[in-house]
Design an enzyme around this catalytic site. Structure first.
Site, PDB file in Angstrom:
ATOM      1  N   LYS A  86      91.829  19.267  79.998  1.00 25.29           N
ATOM      2  CA  LYS A  86      90.976  20.104  80.856  1.00 25.29           C
ATOM      3  C   LYS A  86      90.201  21.116  80.007  1.00 25.29           C
ATOM      4  O   LYS A  86      89.021  21.385  80.270  1.00 25.29           O
ATOM      5  CB  LYS A  86      91.819  20.828  81.910  1.00 25.29           C
ATOM      6  CG  LYS A  86      92.319  19.906  83.016  1.00 25.29           C
ATOM      7  CD  LYS A  86      93.111  20.663  84.069  1.00 25.29           C
ATOM      8  CE  LYS A  86      93.576  19.749  85.185  1.00 25.29           C
ATOM      9  NZ  LYS A  86      94.345  20.407  86.240  1.00 25.29           N
TER      10      LYS A  86
ATOM     11  N   ARG B 152     102.301  20.281  91.428  1.00 22.44           N
ATOM     12  CA  ARG B 152     103.163  19.280  92.073  1.00 22.44           C
ATOM     13  C   ARG B 152     104.417  19.892  92.663  1.00 22.44           C
ATOM     14  O   ARG B 152     105.144  19.224  93.403  1.00 22.44           O
ATOM     15  CB  ARG B 152     103.525  18.173  91.080  1.00 22.44           C
ATOM     16  CG  ARG B 152     104.301  18.645  89.868  1.00 22.44           C
ATOM     17  CD  ARG B 152     104.339  17.564  88.807  1.00 22.44           C
ATOM     18  NE  ARG B 152     105.091  17.938  87.630  1.00 22.44           N
ATOM     19  CZ  ARG B 152     104.686  18.766  86.669  1.00 22.44           C
ATOM     20  NH1 ARG B 152     103.490  19.330  86.751  1.00 22.44           N
ATOM     21  NH2 ARG B 152     105.447  19.034  85.631  1.00 22.44           N
TER      22      ARG B 152
ATOM     23  N   HIS C  47     102.443  -9.966  98.939  1.00 23.76           N
ATOM     24  CA  HIS C  47     101.318 -10.872  98.709  1.00 23.76           C
ATOM     25  C   HIS C  47     100.866 -10.860  97.257  1.00 23.76           C
ATOM     26  O   HIS C  47      99.898 -11.537  96.913  1.00 23.76           O
ATOM     27  CB  HIS C  47     100.166 -10.499  99.649  1.00 23.76           C
ATOM     28  CG  HIS C  47     100.587 -10.553 101.092  1.00 23.76           C
ATOM     29  ND1 HIS C  47     100.507 -11.691 101.858  1.00 23.76           N
ATOM     30  CD2 HIS C  47     101.173  -9.623 101.883  1.00 23.76           C
ATOM     31  CE1 HIS C  47     100.990 -11.451 103.067  1.00 23.76           C
ATOM     32  NE2 HIS C  47     101.406 -10.201 103.104  1.00 23.76           N
TER      33      HIS C  47
ATOM     34  N   GLU D 151     104.899  12.721  85.436  1.00 26.82           N
ATOM     35  CA  GLU D 151     104.752  14.101  84.978  1.00 26.82           C
ATOM     36  C   GLU D 151     106.096  14.763  84.638  1.00 26.82           C
ATOM     37  O   GLU D 151     106.197  15.480  83.658  1.00 26.82           O
ATOM     38  CB  GLU D 151     104.004  14.925  86.029  1.00 26.82           C
ATOM     39  CG  GLU D 151     102.577  14.418  86.221  1.00 26.82           C
ATOM     40  CD  GLU D 151     101.695  15.368  86.999  1.00 26.82           C
ATOM     41  OE1 GLU D 151     101.173  14.970  88.037  1.00 26.82           O
ATOM     42  OE2 GLU D 151     101.530  16.525  86.570  1.00 26.82           O
TER      43      GLU D 151
ATOM     44  N   SER E  61      92.763  22.239  95.537  1.00 24.17           N
ATOM     45  CA  SER E  61      93.056  22.343  94.102  1.00 24.17           C
ATOM     46  C   SER E  61      93.965  23.542  93.916  1.00 24.17           C
ATOM     47  O   SER E  61      93.544  24.681  94.170  1.00 24.17           O
ATOM     48  CB  SER E  61      91.783  22.527  93.277  1.00 24.17           C
ATOM     49  OG  SER E  61      92.134  22.884  91.952  1.00 24.17           O
TER      50      SER E  61
ATOM     51  N   SER F 146      97.672  18.012  93.624  1.00 22.97           N
ATOM     52  CA  SER F 146      97.013  18.600  94.803  1.00 22.97           C
ATOM     53  C   SER F 146      96.539  17.511  95.754  1.00 22.97           C
ATOM     54  O   SER F 146      96.773  17.585  96.964  1.00 22.97           O
ATOM     55  CB  SER F 146      95.804  19.449  94.368  1.00 22.97           C
ATOM     56  OG  SER F 146      96.227  20.621  93.727  1.00 22.97           O
TER      57      SER F 146
ATOM     58  N   THR G 111      89.899  22.675  89.036  1.00 19.80           N
ATOM     59  CA  THR G 111      89.796  21.257  88.683  1.00 19.80           C
ATOM     60  C   THR G 111      88.357  20.788  88.907  1.00 19.80           C
ATOM     61  O   THR G 111      87.829  20.884  90.031  1.00 19.80           O
ATOM     62  CB  THR G 111      90.808  20.459  89.527  1.00 19.80           C
ATOM     63  OG1 THR G 111      92.106  20.920  89.142  1.00 19.80           O
ATOM     64  CG2 THR G 111      90.705  18.971  89.282  1.00 19.80           C
TER      65      THR G 111
HETATM   66  O1  PA5 Z   1     100.617  18.032  88.747  1.00 23.99           O
HETATM   67  C1  PA5 Z   1      99.711  18.466  88.045  1.00 23.99           C
HETATM   68  O2  PA5 Z   1      99.837  19.472  87.318  1.00 23.99           O
HETATM   69  C2  PA5 Z   1      98.370  17.778  88.052  1.00 23.99           C
HETATM   70  O3  PA5 Z   1      98.477  16.496  88.588  1.00 23.99           O
HETATM   71  C3  PA5 Z   1      97.352  18.642  88.803  1.00 23.99           C
HETATM   72  O4  PA5 Z   1      97.707  18.747  90.157  1.00 23.99           O
HETATM   73  C4  PA5 Z   1      95.934  18.064  88.677  1.00 23.99           C
HETATM   74  O5  PA5 Z   1      95.553  18.075  87.324  1.00 23.99           O
HETATM   75  C5  PA5 Z   1      94.921  18.826  89.470  1.00 23.99           C
HETATM   76  O6  PA5 Z   1      95.003  20.203  89.200  1.00 23.99           O
HETATM   77  P1  PA5 Z   1      94.984  21.195  90.451  1.00 23.99           P
HETATM   78  O7  PA5 Z   1      96.162  20.793  91.274  1.00 23.99           O
HETATM   79  O8  PA5 Z   1      95.117  22.555  89.890  1.00 23.99           O
HETATM   80  O9  PA5 Z   1      93.685  20.955  91.143  1.00 23.99           O
END
Ligand code: PA5
Length: 308
Positions: A303, A125, A215, A199, A77, A39, A82
């Site tokens: 989480k 994502r 650099h 991921e 989010s 997010s 989150t």
């Molecule tokens: O790609 C993912 O699943 C994570 O990186 C989430 O984006 C991250 O944990 C944050 O969660 P959310 O996007 O629901 O706020």
């Protein structure tokens, strides 16, 4: 309706046509964006192409001390649950910031702030189009013809992503770690590639950007690491001093690059093209490694445990 992960990736071309903006805004002096992972990257990518006011992206629980009534705060989010983003949003509301939220639901949607609601059913994502579009429509361009052109570029890649599969094949064949080299205004796109490798492919990856990497990172490129350890991926299309740096750095350090050439005419078109190329390379690499690109059970368990 459940969409498999590939279908979620293919949905990007539709997401960029999502019609959403932040509505009427009162004057503000700075923008603070809170968001994590898939997010938060929407805010980071936006922060690199917007320069009319200072923008700070906070990937943490709190807010910078200057955030106040003159701040436009945007909490992003996808899940809305989150804890870092929820905490930062509550703090922004307490301080009287002008608050806007982007979420598909969860706790964030119950805080009573003005919210852009995005569709459920995606991995965060794989919802980048929805998460970034309110920023783009409000602050960059509301010209829908631009998003139509981006959408066509993305769906062409959905139809044929053999180049991206080839890049994944090279990384896989060498058993190497991707090192993604960006340059402004695609520094955060390079970082997005790194996180997509993490991921979707479940491998470590690095990102850096010209001119800064000359650099520091470039020094070990020459002395310590090489193609037996890393696959260096560089975004093509740079010009002027950056183009020279890309070339000279390769020559001086004997670093061989895999070049990712963006398609498109405008910065936004190239940016989306590069993002999507990273989605596909990381997705194909995950499949080659025979792991599930969609799985993020480590994160889900973390989480859950943090709730106790
Ligand atoms: O790609 C993912 O699943 C994570 O990186 C989430 O984006 C991250 O944990 C944050 O969660 P959310 O996007 O629901 O706020």
């Amino acid at each position: 309706m459940y969409m498999n992960f590939e279908d979620q990736l293919r949905d990007f071309s539709r997401q960029v046509k999502f019609k959403a903006n932040f509505g009427e805004l009162s004057p503000f002096k700075n923008i603070v964006i809170s968001g994590m992972g898939g997010s938060g990257i929407a805010g980071s990518i936006f922060s690199e192409i917007y320069d009319k006011a200072p923008v700070q992206v906070v990937s943490d629980y709190g807010l910078p001390s200057y955030a106040d009534r003159d701040t436009l705060f945007v909490g992003i989010s996808y899940s809305g649950n989150t804890e870092e983003t929820v905490a930062a949003t509550k703090e922004a509301m307490r301080r009287g910031c002008q608050v806007r939220l982007i979420t598909s639901g969860g706790e964030l949607s119950e805080l009573g702030a003005e919210t852009v609601v995005v569709p459920k059913g995606y991995q965060p994502r794989a919802a980048l189009g929805y998460l970034i579009k309110p920023f783009l429509s409000t602050f960059i361009t509301s010209d829908e013809a631009q998003y139509d052109r981006i959408s066509r570029l993305l769906s062409d890649m959905d139809t044929n992503n053999s180049n991206e599969k080839d890049v994944a094949g090279k990384i896989f064949g060498r058993r190497s770690i991707p090192y993604v080299l960006g340059y402004p205004p695609f520094r955060w796109v390079a970082y997005r590639w790194k996180t997509q490798f993490n991921e979707n492919s479940k491998i470590l990856a690095f990102s850096a950007y010209f001119p800064e990497l000359d650099h520091n990172d470039a020094i070990p490129f020459k002395h310590t690491y090489g193609k037996e350890n890393f696959s260096f991926l560089v975004f093509g299309g740079s010009t002027g001093q950056i183009e020279k740096r890309v070339r000279f750095t390769s020559e001086i350090t004997s670093t061989e690059y895999i070049t990712i050439q963006p398609k498109g005419d405008t910065v936004l078109e190239k940016l989306f093209y590069l993002v999507h190329a990273g989605d596909y390379v990381s997705y194909h690499l995950g499949n080659m490694r025979k792991i599930d690109p969609e799985d993020v059970s480590v994160l889900t368990e973390l989480k859950e445990r943090l709730k106790s």
